[in-house]
Design an enzyme around this catalytic site. Structure first.
Site, short mmCIF file in Angstrom:
data_model
loop_
_atom_site.label_atom_id
_atom_site.label_comp_id
_atom_site.label_asym_id
_atom_site.label_seq_id
_atom_site.Cartn_x
_atom_site.Cartn_y
_atom_site.Cartn_z
N ARG A 64 -28.95 -74.86 -67.74
CA ARG A 64 -27.84 -74.45 -67.11
C ARG A 64 -27.50 -75.25 -65.67
O ARG A 64 -26.50 -75.61 -65.62
CB ARG A 64 -28.13 -73.23 -66.65
CG ARG A 64 -26.90 -72.57 -66.08
CD ARG A 64 -26.72 -71.10 -65.94
NE ARG A 64 -25.48 -70.73 -65.19
CZ ARG A 64 -25.36 -70.06 -63.93
NH1 ARG A 64 -26.40 -70.01 -63.11
NH2 ARG A 64 -24.03 -69.74 -63.57
N HIS A 68 -24.22 -77.49 -65.15
CA HIS A 68 -23.20 -77.33 -64.27
C HIS A 68 -23.36 -78.69 -63.33
O HIS A 68 -22.36 -78.86 -62.68
CB HIS A 68 -23.83 -76.14 -63.38
CG HIS A 68 -23.44 -74.89 -64.19
ND1 HIS A 68 -22.81 -73.94 -63.35
CD2 HIS A 68 -23.64 -74.15 -65.29
CE1 HIS A 68 -22.47 -72.99 -64.06
NE2 HIS A 68 -22.65 -73.09 -65.26
N ASN A 96 -22.40 -70.56 -58.90
CA ASN A 96 -23.82 -70.95 -59.00
C ASN A 96 -24.56 -69.92 -57.92
O ASN A 96 -25.87 -69.72 -58.30
CB ASN A 96 -24.05 -72.42 -58.66
CG ASN A 96 -23.51 -73.30 -59.61
OD1 ASN A 96 -23.73 -73.25 -60.79
ND2 ASN A 96 -22.83 -74.58 -59.19
N HIS A 197 -26.03 -71.03 -74.79
CA HIS A 197 -26.33 -69.47 -74.64
C HIS A 197 -27.16 -68.82 -75.75
O HIS A 197 -27.25 -67.59 -75.58
CB HIS A 197 -25.21 -68.72 -74.50
CG HIS A 197 -24.22 -69.25 -73.31
ND1 HIS A 197 -22.74 -68.75 -72.98
CD2 HIS A 197 -24.68 -69.81 -72.01
CE1 HIS A 197 -22.44 -69.31 -71.79
NE2 HIS A 197 -23.50 -69.95 -71.15
N THR A 252 -33.16 -63.30 -80.59
CA THR A 252 -34.31 -64.14 -80.28
C THR A 252 -33.98 -64.88 -78.55
O THR A 252 -33.64 -66.06 -78.49
CB THR A 252 -34.64 -65.46 -81.27
OG1 THR A 252 -33.41 -66.40 -81.32
CG2 THR A 252 -35.13 -64.73 -82.61
#
Length: 289
Positions: A64, A68, A96, A197, A252
């Site tokens: 992530r 970003h 953030n 994701h 998972t």
């Protein structure tokens, strides 16, 4: 299912796509540090393995951070900068602040590299390599990452919440290289990037509007699986703590695999921006062509 596997493979090269869309000050190459810091991969890997022992979320957190950073004016590590008298950092932006994490692990990687290769490896490349290795340690091992990026200080460019499939798609279809429109390949890259994701966590505040008053209707999101809806309403009650965490991938949660995509097929996407990739009319054409 084969199309979902193909999309998963696209996720593995998301950083190459991002870096390729933004001009670089140096030639990008997987072998960039072979002469100047030949142990860079092993040094970063050692720090990351140690971090995984106590924090199974760290892989998703580093992916992530890398995304970003790249999505706002290029892969330049400006996300790592703290606020100062002259810099309003991306780290403190709405998207953030109190959410992005893993900065301490990146700092440890940089400190280790400074011992063996002082002043050689950029923070931007540390983020890139750490993202690649996070995928490896979380279940997949076929990324080929190019490095050779310099760290440059930037002021904050706000990352706005992405609310709809069409809004999502707009960001990827344009050829502009501005801080908002990054010029990627429409639905294909959109779905591939969203596939990250498949592991990690999300705070209640990021999806709570789906649970009780979706789009000001006074009712939950009708596309959300009813069993999942009940569980999420218990976890994230109205007026509750918005920072409570739940798994992005309910099957998972700590493995980099294709379960994110199969969850969408049974209406178990946690974030509305994820579920709309499958549920929005016309999205299937854009995402699976």
């Amino acid at each position: 299912m084969s199309s979902l596997r193909n999309l998963l493979a696209s996720v593995l090269v998301f950083a190459i796509v991002l870096q390729g869309s933004i001009p670089s000050q140096a030639q990008l190459s997987p072998n960039f540090y072979d002469q100047t810091c030949p142990g860079v991969q092993y040094i970063i890997f050692g720090v990351l393995v140690d971090a995984f022992r106590t924090d199974i979320r760290i892989g998703a957190s580093l992916i992530r951070l890398h995304f970003h950073d790249c999505f706002v004016q290029g892969c330049d590590a400006s996300l790592l900068l703290d606020n100062s008298a002259t810099i309003l950092s991306e780290k403190e932006s709405l998207a953030n602040n109190n959410s992005a994490r893993g900065f301490d692990v990146v700092d440890r990687m940089k400190a280790a590299l400074e011992i063996f290769c002082p002043g050689v490896v950029s923070c931007a490349d540390i983020l890139t390599i750490a993202a690649e290795q996070s995928v490896f340690l979380s279940g997949r091992s076929f990324m080929d990452k190019s490095v050779g990026k310099k760290r440059t200080a930037e002021q904050q460019t706000e990352v706005l919440p992405i609310k709809t499939f069409l809004h999502h798609l707009h960001l990827f279809l344009t050829s502009s290289k501005s801080s908002v429109n990054v010029g990627l390949n429409g639905g294909v890259d959109l779905v591939a990037l969203s596939g990250a994701h498949t592991f990690g966590r999300a705070q209640c505040r990021t999806f709570s509007r789906r649970l009780f008053n979706f789009n000001s209707t006074g009712s939950p999101d009708p596309t959300l699986n009813t069993t999942l809806l009940t569980a999420l309403q218990e976890l994230c009650p109205q007026g509750g703590n918005g920072s409570v965490l739940t798994n992005l991938d309910l099957t998972t949660p700590d493995t980099f695999d294709n379960k994110y995509f199969t969850n969408l097929q049974i209406h178990k996407g946690l974030l509305i921006s994820d579920q709309e990739l499958f549920s929005t009319p016309g999205a299937d054409y854009h995402c699976h062509r």
